[in-house]
Design an enzyme around this catalytic site. Structure first.
Site, PDB file in Angstrom:
ATOM      1  N   GLN A 104      24.622  27.255  43.358  1.00  0.00           N
ATOM      2  CA  GLN A 104      25.693  27.963  42.653  1.00  0.00           C
ATOM      3  C   GLN A 104      25.124  28.664  41.424  1.00  0.00           C
ATOM      4  OE1 GLN A 104      29.440  25.298  42.429  1.00  0.00           O
ATOM      5  NE2 GLN A 104      27.777  23.880  42.818  1.00  0.00           N
ATOM      6  N   ASN A 105      23.855  28.396  41.136  1.00  0.00           N
ATOM      7  CA  ASN A 105      23.234  28.924  39.923  1.00  0.00           C
ATOM      8  C   ASN A 105      22.784  30.367  40.116  1.00  0.00           C
ATOM      9  OD1 ASN A 105      23.683  26.345  39.111  1.00  0.00           O
ATOM     10  ND2 ASN A 105      21.547  25.704  39.270  1.00  0.00           N
ATOM     11  N   ASP A 107      20.643  31.683  37.854  1.00  0.00           N
ATOM     12  CA  ASP A 107      19.523  31.804  36.899  1.00  0.00           C
ATOM     13  C   ASP A 107      18.167  32.104  37.556  1.00  0.00           C
ATOM     14  OD1 ASP A 107      19.766  28.192  36.406  1.00  0.00           O
ATOM     15  OD2 ASP A 107      18.615  29.317  37.933  1.00  0.00           O
ATOM     16  N   HIS A 122      26.570  32.260  44.473  1.00  0.00           N
ATOM     17  CA  HIS A 122      27.308  32.992  43.440  1.00  0.00           C
ATOM     18  C   HIS A 122      26.506  34.153  42.871  1.00  0.00           C
ATOM     19  CE1 HIS A 122      29.820  29.086  42.819  1.00  0.00           C
ATOM     20  NE2 HIS A 122      30.121  29.713  43.919  1.00  0.00           N
ATOM     21  N   CYS A 130      25.778  48.806  41.568  1.00  0.00           N
ATOM     22  CA  CYS A 130      26.517  50.012  41.160  1.00  0.00           C
ATOM     23  C   CYS A 130      27.950  49.883  41.659  1.00  0.00           C
ATOM     24  CB  CYS A 130      25.870  51.263  41.766  1.00  0.00           C
ATOM     25  SG  CYS A 130      26.874  52.737  41.538  1.00  0.00           S
ATOM     26  N   CYS A 151      24.209  53.158  36.385  1.00  0.00           N
ATOM     27  CA  CYS A 151      23.397  53.540  37.551  1.00  0.00           C
ATOM     28  C   CYS A 151      22.919  54.972  37.350  1.00  0.00           C
ATOM     29  CB  CYS A 151      24.275  53.446  38.804  1.00  0.00           C
ATOM     30  SG  CYS A 151      23.453  53.971  40.308  1.00  0.00           S
ATOM     31  N   ASN A 216      23.893  13.213  39.775  1.00  0.00           N
ATOM     32  CA  ASN A 216      24.597  13.947  38.716  1.00  0.00           C
ATOM     33  C   ASN A 216      24.641  13.081  37.467  1.00  0.00           C
ATOM     34  OD1 ASN A 216      26.054  16.551  38.429  1.00  0.00           O
ATOM     35  ND2 ASN A 216      27.651  15.198  37.658  1.00  0.00           N
TER      36      ASN A 216
HETATM   37  C1  BV8 Z   1      37.444  32.662  45.465  1.00  0.00           C
HETATM   38  C2  BV8 Z   1      28.945  33.160  38.945  1.00  0.00           C
HETATM   39  C3  BV8 Z   1      39.047  33.800  46.717  1.00  0.00           C
HETATM   40  C4  BV8 Z   1      29.275  33.903  37.705  1.00  0.00           C
HETATM   41  C5  BV8 Z   1      30.610  31.425  39.349  1.00  0.00           C
HETATM   42  C6  BV8 Z   1      42.736  26.227  42.363  1.00  0.00           C
HETATM   43  C7  BV8 Z   1      42.327  25.288  43.279  1.00  0.00           C
HETATM   44  C8  BV8 Z   1      41.175  25.546  44.061  1.00  0.00           C
HETATM   45  C9  BV8 Z   1      40.443  26.730  43.921  1.00  0.00           C
HETATM   46  C10 BV8 Z   1      40.885  27.638  43.009  1.00  0.00           C
HETATM   47  C11 BV8 Z   1      42.007  27.409  42.243  1.00  0.00           C
HETATM   48  N1  BV8 Z   1      42.182  28.456  41.445  1.00  0.00           N
HETATM   49  C12 BV8 Z   1      41.188  29.357  41.676  1.00  0.00           C
HETATM   50  C13 BV8 Z   1      40.417  28.863  42.629  1.00  0.00           C
HETATM   51  C14 BV8 Z   1      39.267  29.463  43.195  1.00  0.00           C
HETATM   52  C15 BV8 Z   1      38.071  29.384  42.232  1.00  0.00           C
HETATM   53  C16 BV8 Z   1      37.816  27.967  41.802  1.00  0.00           C
HETATM   54  O1  BV8 Z   1      37.308  27.174  42.547  1.00  0.00           O
HETATM   55  N2  BV8 Z   1      38.205  27.681  40.534  1.00  0.00           N
HETATM   56  C17 BV8 Z   1      37.996  26.315  40.013  1.00  0.00           C
HETATM   57  C18 BV8 Z   1      37.625  26.409  38.547  1.00  0.00           C
HETATM   58  C19 BV8 Z   1      39.259  25.520  40.227  1.00  0.00           C
HETATM   59  N3  BV8 Z   1      36.988  29.865  43.049  1.00  0.00           N
HETATM   60  C20 BV8 Z   1      36.801  31.200  43.049  1.00  0.00           C
HETATM   61  O2  BV8 Z   1      37.400  32.004  42.347  1.00  0.00           O
HETATM   62  C21 BV8 Z   1      35.774  31.678  44.064  1.00  0.00           C
HETATM   63  N4  BV8 Z   1      36.297  32.796  44.769  1.00  0.00           N
HETATM   64  O3  BV8 Z   1      38.040  31.621  45.623  1.00  0.00           O
HETATM   65  O4  BV8 Z   1      37.837  33.858  45.985  1.00  0.00           O
HETATM   66  C22 BV8 Z   1      38.927  34.857  47.693  1.00  0.00           C
HETATM   67  C23 BV8 Z   1      38.672  34.475  48.992  1.00  0.00           C
HETATM   68  C24 BV8 Z   1      38.625  35.491  49.957  1.00  0.00           C
HETATM   69  C25 BV8 Z   1      38.836  36.818  49.567  1.00  0.00           C
HETATM   70  C26 BV8 Z   1      39.048  37.161  48.214  1.00  0.00           C
HETATM   71  C27 BV8 Z   1      39.070  36.145  47.253  1.00  0.00           C
HETATM   72  C28 BV8 Z   1      34.490  32.178  43.331  1.00  0.00           C
HETATM   73  C29 BV8 Z   1      33.821  31.035  42.653  1.00  0.00           C
HETATM   74  C30 BV8 Z   1      32.507  31.517  42.012  1.00  0.00           C
HETATM   75  C31 BV8 Z   1      32.702  31.920  40.562  1.00  0.00           C
HETATM   76  N5  BV8 Z   1      31.403  32.258  39.969  1.00  0.00           N
HETATM   77  N6  BV8 Z   1      29.397  31.774  38.821  1.00  0.00           N
HETATM   78  C32 BV8 Z   1      28.491  33.417  36.508  1.00  0.00           C
HETATM   79  O5  BV8 Z   1      27.763  32.423  36.615  1.00  0.00           O
HETATM   80  O6  BV8 Z   1      28.636  34.097  35.499  1.00  0.00           O
HETATM   81  S1  BV8 Z   1      31.109  29.767  39.247  1.00  0.00           S
HETATM   82  C33 BV8 Z   1      30.082  29.089  38.005  1.00  0.00           C
HETATM   83  O7  BV8 Z   1      30.764  27.948  37.589  1.00  0.00           O
HETATM   84  C34 BV8 Z   1      28.756  28.563  38.524  1.00  0.00           C
HETATM   85  O8  BV8 Z   1      28.170  29.411  39.443  1.00  0.00           O
HETATM   86  C35 BV8 Z   1      29.155  27.238  39.150  1.00  0.00           C
HETATM   87  O9  BV8 Z   1      29.509  27.408  40.444  1.00  0.00           O
HETATM   88  C36 BV8 Z   1      30.397  26.878  38.410  1.00  0.00           C
HETATM   89  C37 BV8 Z   1      30.068  25.769  37.503  1.00  0.00           C
HETATM   90  O10 BV8 Z   1      30.031  24.635  38.252  1.00  0.00           O
HETATM   91  P1  BV8 Z   1      28.731  23.679  38.149  1.00  0.00           P
HETATM   92  O11 BV8 Z   1      27.541  24.461  38.555  1.00  0.00           O
HETATM   93  O12 BV8 Z   1      29.086  22.466  38.847  1.00  0.00           O
HETATM   94  O13 BV8 Z   1      28.565  23.453  36.559  1.00  0.00           O
HETATM   95  P2  BV8 Z   1      29.435  22.482  35.621  1.00  0.00           P
HETATM   96  O14 BV8 Z   1      29.026  22.793  34.240  1.00  0.00           O
HETATM   97  O15 BV8 Z   1      30.851  22.539  36.008  1.00  0.00           O
HETATM   98  O16 BV8 Z   1      28.898  21.021  36.030  1.00  0.00           O
HETATM   99  C38 BV8 Z   1      27.561  20.684  35.750  1.00  0.00           C
HETATM  100  C39 BV8 Z   1      27.424  19.217  36.166  1.00  0.00           C
HETATM  101  O17 BV8 Z   1      26.053  18.864  35.951  1.00  0.00           O
HETATM  102  C40 BV8 Z   1      28.286  18.270  35.337  1.00  0.00           C
HETATM  103  O18 BV8 Z   1      28.958  17.369  36.231  1.00  0.00           O
HETATM  104  C41 BV8 Z   1      27.270  17.512  34.450  1.00  0.00           C
HETATM  105  O19 BV8 Z   1      27.612  16.157  34.312  1.00  0.00           O
HETATM  106  C42 BV8 Z   1      26.000  17.602  35.305  1.00  0.00           C
HETATM  107  N7  BV8 Z   1      24.742  17.580  34.523  1.00  0.00           N
HETATM  108  C43 BV8 Z   1      24.530  18.072  33.279  1.00  0.00           C
HETATM  109  N8  BV8 Z   1      23.204  17.862  32.940  1.00  0.00           N
HETATM  110  C44 BV8 Z   1      22.614  17.253  34.014  1.00  0.00           C
HETATM  111  C45 BV8 Z   1      23.596  17.083  35.030  1.00  0.00           C
HETATM  112  N9  BV8 Z   1      23.335  16.498  36.217  1.00  0.00           N
HETATM  113  C46 BV8 Z   1      22.045  16.059  36.417  1.00  0.00           C
HETATM  114  N10 BV8 Z   1      21.047  16.215  35.484  1.00  0.00           N
HETATM  115  C47 BV8 Z   1      21.294  16.789  34.285  1.00  0.00           C
HETATM  116  N11 BV8 Z   1      20.303  16.889  33.401  1.00  0.00           N
END
Ligand code: BV8
Length: 268
Positions: A104-105, A107, A122, A130, A151, A216
Site C-alpha cells: 500500500q506504500n 514510497d 496505491h 498528465c 506536462c 504489526n
Molecule cells: C475506493 C495513496 C471506490 C495516497 C492511499 C467505509 C467503509 C469501507 C471503505 C470505505 C468507507 N469509506 C470509504 C471507503 C473506501 C476507502 C477506505 O477504505 N477508507 C477507509 C479509511 C475506511 N478506500 C478507498 O477510497 C479506495 N478506493 O474504495 O474506491 C471505487 C471503487 C470502484 C470505482 C470507483 C471508486 C482507495 C484507497 C487508497 C487510498 N490511497 N494512499 C497517498 O499515500 O498519498 S491509502 C494510504 O493510507 C496508504 O496507502 C495506506 O493504504 C493507508 C494507510 O494504511 P496503513 O498503510 O495501514 O498505515 P497506518 O498508518 O494506517 O497503519 C500503520 C500500522 O503500522 C499501524 O497499525 C502501526 O501500529 C503499525 N506500525 C507502526 N510502526 C511499525 C508498525 N508495524 C511494524 N513495525 C513498525 N516499526
C-alpha cells in the site's frame, strides 16, 4: 492463535513447505526508515485531513496545496533508506518458489531493498500522470522546481497515486486478488488493515486456506483472523521470524516467480 513471541512460530516451516508466498505491507514497514505512517501517533492524518489532500476533489479545489504536501513527503522519503523489514522481505522473495509483494506504500523503498515481484496497490509517489493525456512518467525532482508541475502539453500533472474514492488500477487489483486466492502463506506487515480493498486481501487468503501471519506494532482488526500475530517492530521481528541471521542481505540466487491468473476476481 500464537501471539507475541517468535519461538513456537510455525511460519518458518510453513514457508519451507510453501509454493506460493504473498506479503502485504503498509506504512508500518517503512516507519523504521523514518517515513511517517498515517494513523500512528506521529501519523500524517494527525496533522492533515485525508479529504483535504488525498482525494480527487481536494486536487480539483487546490492543486498547489496538494502538490506542496506531496513535495514535502517526497523530500522526506528521499532521505530514507530501506530497513531490515524491507531487506527481510526482499530475501524472502528470493527464497520462495513463487512470490508476490502487495504494498500500500507509495514510497518505493521495497524496490530499493531489491524486491522485484511488487504490486504497488496505491501507486508510487515518484511517478506523475498528465491529467489530460493520462501519460505516466517518473519524476525524481526533489524539491519540485515548480508547483504545481505541468506536462509538456501544458496540462496539470498529478501524483500517480490512488486517492480515496478512486478505484485501484484494475490489473493491480486483479493480480492481488488472484494471489490472495491461490497462496499458501499470506504475511501481513505494518498495516492497520482499515483501508479497503487492500484490507480484505488477508481474509480472502484465509478463506482460501492460506496460513495468515500478522506482524504489526499493535493489534489490528486482522489480529483475530490471523493464524499467528506478532506485535512489535517489523525490523526486529521479521528477520527473527524468517530465521534470517541479521546482516546477510542480498546473497541468494533468484528463482523464477510468475503468478498465472487463476480467475478474474468475481469479488471486485
Ligand atoms: C475506493 C495513496 C471506490 C495516497 C492511499 C467505509 C467503509 C469501507 C471503505 C470505505 C468507507 N469509506 C470509504 C471507503 C473506501 C476507502 C477506505 O477504505 N477508507 C477507509 C479509511 C475506511 N478506500 C478507498 O477510497 C479506495 N478506493 O474504495 O474506491 C471505487 C471503487 C470502484 C470505482 C470507483 C471508486 C482507495 C484507497 C487508497 C487510498 N490511497 N494512499 C497517498 O499515500 O498519498 S491509502 C494510504 O493510507 C496508504 O496507502 C495506506 O493504504 C493507508 C494507510 O494504511 P496503513 O498503510 O495501514 O498505515 P497506518 O498508518 O494506517 O497503519 C500503520 C500500522 O503500522 C499501524 O497499525 C502501526 O501500529 C503499525 N506500525 C507502526 N510502526 C511499525 C508498525 N508495524 C511494524 N513495525 C513498525 N516499526
Amino acid at each position: 492463535m500464537l501471539t507475541d513471541r517468535s519461538e513456537g512460530s510455525e511460519l518458518h516451516q510453513r514457508l519451507e513447505q510453501a509454493r506460493r508466498v504473498v506479503v502485504l505491507t503498509g506504512a508500518g514497514v517503512s516507519a523504521e526508515s523514518g517515513v511517517p505512517t498515517f494513523r500512528g501517533a506521529d501519523g500524517l492524518w494527525q496533522e492533515y485531513r485525508a479529504e483535504d489532500l488525498a482525494t480527487p476533489e481536494a486536487f480539483r479545489r487546490n492543486p498547489e496545496l496538494v502538490w506542496e504536501w506531496y513535495d514535502w513527503r517526497r523530500q522526506l522519503i528521499a532521505k530514507c533508506q530501506p530497513n531490515m523489514a524491507h531487506h527481510a522481505i526482499a530475501l524472502l522473495e528470493r527464497q520462495s518458489p513463487e512470490f508476490l509483494l502487495l504494498t500500500q506504500n507509495v514510497d518505493g523503498l521495497h524496490r530499493l531493498a531489491g524486491s522485484v515481484q511488487i504490486v504497488e496497490l496505491h501507486g508510487n509517489i515518484w511517478c506523475v500522470r498528465c491529467i489530460e493525456e493520462g501519460k505516466i512518467t517518473e519524476n525524481l525532482d526533489v524539491p519540485l522546481p515548480s508547483i504545481p508541475p505541468r506536462c509538456e502539453c501544458g496540462a496539470l500533472l498529478r501524483p500517480d497515486v490512488v486517492w480515496f474514492g478512486e478505484a485501484l488500477p484494475a490489473d493491480a487489483l486483479q493480480m492481488a486478488f488472484a494471489a490472495a486466492e491461490s497462496c499458501d502463506v499470506f504475511l501481513v506487515v505494518g498495516t492497520s488493515a482499515v483501508v479497503q480493498p487492500a484490507a480484505s486481501l488477508p481474509m480472502i487468503a484465509r478463506q482460501r486456506g492460506a496460513y495468515v501471519v500478522e506482524v504489526n506494532l499493535e493489534p489490528t482488526p486482522l489480529t483475530p483472523l490471523a493464524h499467528e500475530a506478532h506485535h512489535g517492530k517489523a525490523g526486529d521481528l521479521l528477520p527473527r521470524l524468517l530465521d534470517f541471521p541479521v546482516g546477510t542481505s542480498g546473497n541468494f540466487a533468484i528463482r523464477n516467480s510468475q503468478f498465472e491468473m487463476s480467475s478474474p476476481n468475481p469479488g471486485v
